[in-house]
Design a protein around this motif. Sequence first.
Motif, PDB file in Angstrom:
ATOM      1  N   GLY A  69       0.873  -1.333   0.028  1.00  0.00           N
ATOM      2  CA  GLY A  69       0.002   0.016   0.074  1.00  0.00           C
ATOM      3  C   GLY A  69       0.863   1.333  -0.036  1.00  0.00           C
ATOM      4  O   GLY A  69       1.921   1.289  -0.095  1.00  0.00           O
ATOM      5  N   LYS A  70       0.149   2.320   0.121  1.00  0.00           N
ATOM      6  CA  LYS A  70       0.924   3.665   0.043  1.00  0.00           C
ATOM      7  C   LYS A  70       1.194   4.147   1.364  1.00  0.00           C
ATOM      8  O   LYS A  70       2.357   4.948   1.340  1.00  0.00           O
ATOM      9  N   SER A  71       0.764   3.665   2.489  1.00  0.00           N
ATOM     10  CA  SER A  71       1.141   3.886   3.694  1.00  0.00           C
ATOM     11  C   SER A  71       2.424   3.480   4.137  1.00  0.00           C
ATOM     12  O   SER A  71       2.765   2.140   3.761  1.00  0.00           O
ATOM     13  N   ALA A  72       3.041   4.231   4.853  1.00  0.00           N
ATOM     14  CA  ALA A  72       4.559   3.939   5.243  1.00  0.00           C
ATOM     15  C   ALA A  72       4.462   3.896   6.985  1.00  0.00           C
ATOM     16  O   ALA A  72       5.773   3.751   7.603  1.00  0.00           O
ATOM     17  N   LYS A  73       3.390   3.704   7.483  1.00  0.00           N
ATOM     18  CA  LYS A  73       3.163   3.836   8.745  1.00  0.00           C
ATOM     19  C   LYS A  73       2.635   2.421   9.468  1.00  0.00           C
ATOM     20  O   LYS A  73       1.784   1.648   8.953  1.00  0.00           O
ATOM     21  N   PRO A  74       3.302   1.977  10.515  1.00  0.00           N
ATOM     22  CA  PRO A  74       2.988   0.419  10.890  1.00  0.00           C
ATOM     23  C   PRO A  74       1.849   0.545  11.707  1.00  0.00           C
ATOM     24  O   PRO A  74       1.378   1.564  12.425  1.00  0.00           O
ATOM     25  N   VAL A  75       1.396  -0.702  12.015  1.00  0.00           N
ATOM     26  CA  VAL A  75       0.158  -0.726  13.103  1.00  0.00           C
ATOM     27  C   VAL A  75       0.691  -1.820  14.184  1.00  0.00           C
ATOM     28  O   VAL A  75       1.385  -2.475  13.933  1.00  0.00           O
ATOM     29  N   GLU A  76       0.464  -1.214  15.292  1.00  0.00           N
ATOM     30  CA  GLU A  76       0.713  -2.260  16.422  1.00  0.00           C
ATOM     31  C   GLU A  76      -0.054  -3.438  16.420  1.00  0.00           C
ATOM     32  O   GLU A  76      -1.257  -3.416  16.348  1.00  0.00           O
ATOM     33  N   LEU A  77       0.571  -4.690  17.075  1.00  0.00           N
ATOM     34  CA  LEU A  77      -0.158  -5.826  17.305  1.00  0.00           C
ATOM     35  C   LEU A  77       0.334  -6.415  18.539  1.00  0.00           C
ATOM     36  O   LEU A  77       1.612  -6.849  18.671  1.00  0.00           O
ATOM     37  N   LYS A  78      -0.501  -6.999  19.296  1.00  0.00           N
ATOM     38  CA  LYS A  78       0.156  -7.530  20.537  1.00  0.00           C
ATOM     39  C   LYS A  78      -0.448  -9.095  20.220  1.00  0.00           C
ATOM     40  O   LYS A  78      -1.730  -9.400  19.641  1.00  0.00           O
ATOM     41  N   ALA A  79       0.389 -10.068  20.519  1.00  0.00           N
ATOM     42  CA  ALA A  79       0.035 -11.559  20.402  1.00  0.00           C
ATOM     43  C   ALA A  79       0.585 -12.339  21.589  1.00  0.00           C
ATOM     44  O   ALA A  79       1.646 -11.785  22.067  1.00  0.00           O
ATOM     45  N   THR A  80       0.230 -13.531  21.401  1.00  0.00           N
ATOM     46  CA  THR A  80       0.778 -14.648  22.514  1.00  0.00           C
ATOM     47  C   THR A  80       1.295 -15.727  21.765  1.00  0.00           C
ATOM     48  O   THR A  80       0.450 -16.209  20.856  1.00  0.00           O
ATOM     49  N   SER A  81       2.350 -16.219  21.732  1.00  0.00           N
ATOM     50  CA  SER A  81       2.956 -17.462  20.903  1.00  0.00           C
ATOM     51  C   SER A  81       2.165 -18.498  21.456  1.00  0.00           C
ATOM     52  O   SER A  81       1.624 -18.478  22.606  1.00  0.00           O
ATOM     53  N   GLN A  82       2.019 -19.629  20.778  1.00  0.00           N
ATOM     54  CA  GLN A  82       1.263 -20.951  21.001  1.00  0.00           C
ATOM     55  C   GLN A  82      -0.220 -20.509  20.984  1.00  0.00           C
ATOM     56  O   GLN A  82      -0.950 -21.383  21.489  1.00  0.00           O
ATOM     57  N   THR A  83      -0.697 -19.532  20.456  1.00  0.00           N
ATOM     58  CA  THR A  83      -2.063 -19.306  20.483  1.00  0.00           C
ATOM     59  C   THR A  83      -2.606 -18.698  19.128  1.00  0.00           C
ATOM     60  O   THR A  83      -1.762 -18.549  18.306  1.00  0.00           O
ATOM     61  N   THR A  84      -3.717 -18.814  19.020  1.00  0.00           N
ATOM     62  CA  THR A  84      -4.323 -18.446  17.632  1.00  0.00           C
ATOM     63  C   THR A  84      -5.339 -17.022  17.812  1.00  0.00           C
ATOM     64  O   THR A  84      -6.198 -17.197  18.719  1.00  0.00           O
ATOM     65  N   GLN A  85      -4.854 -16.352  16.866  1.00  0.00           N
ATOM     66  CA  GLN A  85      -5.928 -15.021  16.917  1.00  0.00           C
ATOM     67  C   GLN A  85      -6.235 -14.679  15.539  1.00  0.00           C
ATOM     68  O   GLN A  85      -5.518 -14.851  14.558  1.00  0.00           O
ATOM     69  N   SER A  86      -7.484 -13.971  15.345  1.00  0.00           N
ATOM     70  CA  SER A  86      -8.135 -13.444  14.181  1.00  0.00           C
ATOM     71  C   SER A  86      -7.556 -12.179  13.870  1.00  0.00           C
ATOM     72  O   SER A  86      -7.264 -11.505  14.981  1.00  0.00           O
ATOM     73  N   PHE A  87      -7.404 -11.908  12.680  1.00  0.00           N
ATOM     74  CA  PHE A  87      -6.911 -10.708  12.278  1.00  0.00           C
ATOM     75  C   PHE A  87      -7.416 -10.278  10.814  1.00  0.00           C
ATOM     76  O   PHE A  87      -7.684 -11.132  10.078  1.00  0.00           O
ATOM     77  N   ASP A  88      -7.777  -9.014  10.967  1.00  0.00           N
ATOM     78  CA  ASP A  88      -8.332  -8.554   9.867  1.00  0.00           C
ATOM     79  C   ASP A  88      -7.466  -7.556   9.028  1.00  0.00           C
ATOM     80  O   ASP A  88      -6.945  -6.579   9.393  1.00  0.00           O
TER      81      ASP A  88
END
Lengths: 659, 386
Positions: A309-328
């Motif tokens: 994309g055109k954006s050069a800015k990141p989005v934060e994401l928190k997660a835990t290993s060994q788990t599954t999470q949905s992500f849009d």
Amino acid sequence: MRFAISLLVIVAVAAIIGTVLQQNQPYPDYVFEFGDFWFQPFQWLGLFDVYHASWFLLMLAFLVVSTSVCIYRHLPGILRDIRSYREHASLKSLRAMAHHQELTLQTAPAAALEQVQLWLQQRGYRYKLHAREDGQLLAAKKGSMQRLGYLLAHSAIVVICLGGLLDGNLPLKLQTELGIKQVELRNVPQSQIPPQSRLSEGNLSFRGNINLAEGTAADVIFLNAGRGYFVQELPFSIRLKQFHIEHYSTGQPKLFASDIEVMDRATGKVTAGTVKVNHPLIVNGIAIYQSSFGDGGSHLQFAVWDWHGKSAKPVELKATSQTTQSFDWQGAPLTLEFGDFRPFNIENIGAEPQPGDMAKLLQDARQVKAQKNVKNLGPSIQFKVRDGQGQAREYLNYLAPFESEGRYYLMSGVRSEVAAPFAFVRIPLDEDFKVDGFMQLRAVLSDPNAWPVVARRMADKAEHDGAISGPFRKEFEQSVGWVLQRYSEGGFAALERFLGDRVPEDKRQAVAQTYIKLLQGAVIDAWDLSRERAGEAPLAVDEKRYRFLMDSLVAVSASFDYGSGFYLQPQSFQEVKSSGFQLTRSPGKDLVYLGSVLLVLGIFCMFYIRENRIWVWVAEGRLLMALSSNRRDALTETEFDTHRLAMAGIAGPQEDSQT
Amino acid sequence: MSTSTLAAKPLSKAAQPFWRDLRLGDHLFAAFVLLVAGIVFNRYHAAMDGYEQAILAGATLALIALGWFWKSVRVFFPVAGLLALGGIALYGGDLARGQSAFWLKYALASQSAAMWMCVLFFLATLVYWGGLLRRSATLEAIASGLTWAAAGAAVVWFFVRWYEGYLIGPDIGHVPVSNLYEVFILFCLITSLMYLYYEERFATRRMGAFVLLVVSAAVGFILWYTFDRQAHEIQPLIPALQSWWMKIHVPANFVGYGSFALAAMLGVAQLLVAKGWLASRLPAYETIGEVMYRAIAVGFLFFTIATILGAMWAADAWGGYWSWDPKETWALIVWLNYAAWLHVRLVKGWRGNVLAWWAVIGLLVTTFAFLGVNMFLAGLHSYGGL
């Protein structure tokens, strides 16, 4: 006897099968290996778990029974033999022995007998004197314990087998066969497992596993059983406080240790301790072993960067290993399946191979210190991105930069098949060791609005240098814009595809050169633009910065094969380790050790004690000596010779001195 | 006649308590070993746990017993031990001196000693064969001396390497019986010493040509392993091997392997004699059979002990004394094999070619249990992989 030997041979063959065919693997692996046709009979024969197959256990039981019967039958005879001196042996039977000697006795029988007694005593014999009608018989023996060896060794086998049986899973197997207990095949939370798959804490012997993350506790373990498992309840709960891992300077592991707390469920008493490899902790007769370790669900933080994309800015994401999470992601519902987080990745880069002449080889052979070239690649996280159709790709991202020829990159590996190796994308870092510089440049290269600007600046420069002039300028700008557009659609591969489709073969080389030159020029202006947009001053391009730009082109191009439209840059982590324990209760152990001691004693007695018996019959003018041994070898001959000489001395000079 | 060769050492005239047979040399040897053990204990007891102190005490007593039982050891071990101490002293706490100090570089550094061992074993093999073919007692005596020297080099290697490990790093040093390279040298040492014992006991050097063949094969492997794989480098112990059990399990096992290998080579010799080849040069058929039996009996006892120690170690390390791991299972097969061999010889009274063939095949089974399992089968006992 023959039966026992044949059984032993079958046991040995079965045991060999069990070592060649890997045991207790998941059933689908076997189907894959042998095909459906062979899987069925193999399974029926129990070849996937030979050592617990009914027929194998039955044979072992038979061996135990037949050995016991053997002992029972021989015991009275052996005990009698050990006690008896066989002082009733007839002269005829003594004369029939291979080792016997008859002499004329020149001295008085009583005196001779005394000398014989003294002699035999000196030689370590015990004896019994038996006066009978035809004279006096001195029956002596030495090494009766040899006979005991047989008993010891054979009862050792029975004792060991009984101990093993006690610790085996035979009772559980029977209960399963009878339908009292049932193997759990489902993957459900432990609390939902029905009683017929649970084993009470009174279970006499078991061997099971539990995996604990730091800070968690459990009061059950899981016992593997063929395709499924049982849940074994424990009399205590076990909590993992902390897991430690240490490495040597050479990268090999040095220590695996778990600090645990064990709380007795009945009394509430807490025992704290450390479990290490080779140092189990024993609580209430249950031994707790360190058996594995891993990631117990570490807390991770990512920066999500857009690849296209055109954006050069990141989005934060928190997660835990060994788990599954949905992500849009840009409207597409995805699942992120986080796997192992590894705090270090120690790789052996290997010593550089040097041309080996003889002197060098010899020098190496003298060095005991390893010349290891190990490198810690730092923390990594492995995860899968699964789309709505269930298709997944797996990624391996490193947190720390990877150095190569003085330049630094962030590494991200991707693969679409589990067995395939990871293909790595190297994301070049800017002069602040950040990924931002690259991402800003990438955003410009992906932005159609930026292309004309880049093309104009490039044309300005070219005109200034006199490389192009008036009429060609527009064409030149168009070409630059066109190349940038193509590149933004699929990187180098897109340009290549165009060449293959549209350009005659003989011209491809030249056209490709032109495209590359345009792109290499354009990326410099794109970089300037990206810095302007980020509010940074432009920088002069030197050798190092030029390499950065070329690396960026390669990385952007590789992003088209990356499979997901975003890059998860690991930023920080809080590690939570997990530790795998094996818990066993084996009441048969002491029995097995007792059996082992008996076995060694038995073998020693059988091989290293020789049983010798000597009879000396003395009557007026006559002396008969006979010797029997359980071993007929050279030592028996020597022993006999020694006694023969002694007897000759006692008997006095013989008429026909033939001895 | 066979009896006379067999009865090389007549029994002492009167059986008396063994300590009455001890001579000054025996007492000196015992005093020397006790002194050394005392110094070792004094200097290092803080670094040893209770089990290791017990092992030190046990090893001391075992060495004294060995010296009293086999008198040549009373000279061999002190000489080799002093050479090893010399090497250690020359290091002076600096590993780099191994490449510069003359005596270390060319003789006493562990790898130099290992190379000397290799060369001496090869030479001994050649000279034994020369002696056998030319019926030369002189050559055989030289070969015997070379074998002693090679065994001495192995002892020097053992102690100096043990020390060198600590020079690399205080946490890296350990007794050198932890990987395939180290146990192969241990194998050469034990096999050759056992052979030397029988050589003395039966007063014949003519079996050396055969026994040294298997030692030479092991030496060939060691050389390949050193030059091609750099396996001689000292590696730290992984957690599974950090146990005092290793100090007794491994050596006990190699007494077993060594004597089975020795027995197999005697089996070959015996089969040749049965065919009439070299029959006039080799010892009598029965003598070879007798030595073979003795070797297997010793090996079986030690192999049994080693397997039991292994099971006890497994109970500490793997969570159970018996898990039907491939290594355990193959140890059981080897055990059953030699148990059957001894059974038919002792109980059934078998003699002759069948037992010789069986001993040869037994070595193949043993080799698979020793090497094959590590190379081809997956399991817990994966410490000695190639």
